[in-house]
Design a protein around this motif. Sequence first.
Motif, PDB file in Angstrom:
ATOM      1  N   GLY A  45       2.922   8.962   0.801  1.00 10.23           N
ATOM      2  CA  GLY A  45       3.902   8.351  -0.083  1.00 10.23           C
ATOM      3  C   GLY A  45       4.714   7.259   0.583  1.00 10.23           C
ATOM      4  N   GLN A  46       4.285   6.805   1.735  1.00 10.82           N
ATOM      5  CA  GLN A  46       4.980   5.743   2.464  1.00 10.82           C
ATOM      6  C   GLN A  46       4.540   4.384   1.930  1.00 10.82           C
ATOM      7  N   LEU A  47       5.499   3.514   1.600  1.00 13.24           N
ATOM      8  CA  LEU A  47       5.183   2.173   1.130  1.00 13.24           C
ATOM      9  C   LEU A  47       5.095   1.233   2.326  1.00 13.24           C
ATOM     10  N   ASN A  48       3.959   0.538   2.445  1.00 20.28           N
ATOM     11  CA  ASN A  48       3.740  -0.408   3.537  1.00 20.28           C
ATOM     12  C   ASN A  48       3.430  -1.781   2.947  1.00 20.28           C
ATOM     13  N   ILE A  49       4.188  -2.782   3.362  1.00 16.70           N
ATOM     14  CA  ILE A  49       3.968  -4.146   2.899  1.00 16.70           C
ATOM     15  C   ILE A  49       2.733  -4.705   3.604  1.00 16.70           C
ATOM     16  N   LYS A  50       1.785  -5.216   2.820  1.00 18.63           N
ATOM     17  CA  LYS A  50       0.607  -5.856   3.398  1.00 18.63           C
ATOM     18  C   LYS A  50       0.797  -7.366   3.472  1.00 18.63           C
ATOM     19  N   ASP A  51       1.425  -7.944   2.424  1.00 16.01           N
ATOM     20  CA  ASP A  51       1.617  -9.385   2.392  1.00 16.01           C
ATOM     21  C   ASP A  51       2.681  -9.735   1.359  1.00 16.01           C
ATOM     22  N   ILE A  52       3.459 -10.750   1.678  1.00 14.65           N
ATOM     23  CA  ILE A  52       4.411 -11.297   0.714  1.00 14.65           C
ATOM     24  C   ILE A  52       4.075 -12.776   0.580  1.00 14.65           C
ATOM     25  N   SER A  53       3.618 -13.150  -0.597  1.00 11.97           N
ATOM     26  CA  SER A  53       3.219 -14.528  -0.849  1.00 11.97           C
ATOM     27  C   SER A  53       4.379 -15.269  -1.513  1.00 11.97           C
ATOM     28  N   ILE A  54       5.059 -16.104  -0.700  1.00 11.90           N
ATOM     29  CA  ILE A  54       6.235 -16.835  -1.177  1.00 11.90           C
ATOM     30  C   ILE A  54       5.941 -18.328  -1.089  1.00 11.90           C
ATOM     31  N   ASN A  55       6.196 -19.022  -2.176  1.00 14.93           N
ATOM     32  CA  ASN A  55       6.022 -20.466  -2.215  1.00 14.93           C
ATOM     33  C   ASN A  55       6.988 -21.132  -1.230  1.00 14.93           C
ATOM     34  N   ASP A  56       6.549 -22.219  -0.592  1.00 10.41           N
ATOM     35  CA  ASP A  56       7.388 -22.909   0.388  1.00 10.41           C
ATOM     36  C   ASP A  56       8.688 -23.432  -0.221  1.00 10.41           C
ATOM     37  N   SER A  57       8.641 -23.847  -1.484  1.00 12.79           N
ATOM     38  CA  SER A  57       9.863 -24.363  -2.114  1.00 12.79           C
ATOM     39  C   SER A  57      10.921 -23.266  -2.248  1.00 12.79           C
ATOM     40  N   ILE A  58      10.488 -22.028  -2.441  1.00 11.66           N
ATOM     41  CA  ILE A  58      11.439 -20.914  -2.509  1.00 11.66           C
ATOM     42  C   ILE A  58      11.993 -20.625  -1.118  1.00 11.66           C
ATOM     43  N   LEU A  59      11.135 -20.651  -0.109  1.00 16.50           N
ATOM     44  CA  LEU A  59      11.591 -20.373   1.252  1.00 16.50           C
ATOM     45  C   LEU A  59      12.603 -21.397   1.746  1.00 16.50           C
ATOM     46  N   VAL A  60      12.457 -22.643   1.301  1.00 20.89           N
ATOM     47  CA  VAL A  60      13.424 -23.665   1.691  1.00 20.89           C
ATOM     48  C   VAL A  60      14.785 -23.351   1.068  1.00 20.89           C
ATOM     49  N   GLN A  61      14.773 -22.926  -0.191  1.00 24.22           N
ATOM     50  CA  GLN A  61      16.017 -22.634  -0.904  1.00 24.22           C
ATOM     51  C   GLN A  61      16.619 -21.287  -0.484  1.00 24.22           C
ATOM     52  N   ILE A  62      15.756 -20.287  -0.314  1.00 26.11           N
ATOM     53  CA  ILE A  62      16.222 -18.926   0.008  1.00 26.11           C
ATOM     54  C   ILE A  62      15.451 -18.423   1.237  1.00 26.11           C
ATOM     55  N   GLN A  72       0.850  -1.184   0.000  1.00 28.58           N
ATOM     56  CA  GLN A  72       0.000   0.000   0.000  1.00 28.58           C
ATOM     57  C   GLN A  72       0.889   1.238   0.000  1.00 28.58           C
ATOM     58  N   ILE A  73       0.500   2.220  -0.797  1.00 27.89           N
ATOM     59  CA  ILE A  73       1.157   3.527  -0.772  1.00 27.89           C
ATOM     60  C   ILE A  73       0.219   4.464  -0.015  1.00 27.89           C
ATOM     61  N   SER A  74       0.687   5.035   1.087  1.00 27.17           N
ATOM     62  CA  SER A  74      -0.160   5.895   1.917  1.00 27.17           C
ATOM     63  C   SER A  74      -0.330   7.279   1.285  1.00 27.17           C
ATOM     64  N   GLU A  75      -1.132   8.097   1.943  1.00 29.69           N
ATOM     65  CA  GLU A  75      -1.355   9.470   1.476  1.00 29.69           C
ATOM     66  C   GLU A  75      -0.090  10.315   1.532  1.00 29.69           C
TER      67      GLU A  75
END
Length: 158
Positions: free
Chosen positions: A101-118, A96-99
């Motif tokens: 101009g601040q960028l706020n992460i709402k969610d990062i959807s990462i596959n489990d296979s990627i998380l195991v590797q990185i 989300q970009i606030s009023e």
Amino acid sequence: MQRVLVLLLIICATSCEYFNAKKIASEDILKEELKTFNWSDVDTYPTFVSCDTLNTKDTKKNCFINTLSQHITSSLQEETIIVSKDINDTVILAFQISETGQLNIKDISINDSILVQIPELENMLFKSLNTLPKIYPAIKRNQPVKTEFKLPIIIEAN
């Protein structure tokens, strides 16, 4: 002649309602105007300084998304990542970009296979977003507003 006078008198007596002005409350006007808004669209998308010279709304939006993607990609390419298997997957970054101009992460959807590797991938993404240039917020009716985006990031590692 009397008939004409009586007719004129009747017309005058009944036409007084035409001169009465209806009073409309300001709340009613506001409610009607709010119904006409397209709340899912903005007049100007969030932007970086490098995108200010563009003219159309769509080109500014594309410039914003491309600049953001290139910044994240170049930041991830600077990291030393060692994997045991090839990776070719997509990470979805919801933010989300606030009023202001601040960028706020709402969610990062990462596959489990990627998380195991990185396992540090999420931290790498946060680090890249912390070094972004100044973001100017979206504008709706000359007012800065919040906007939300989902950005797909392709992760390829050999």
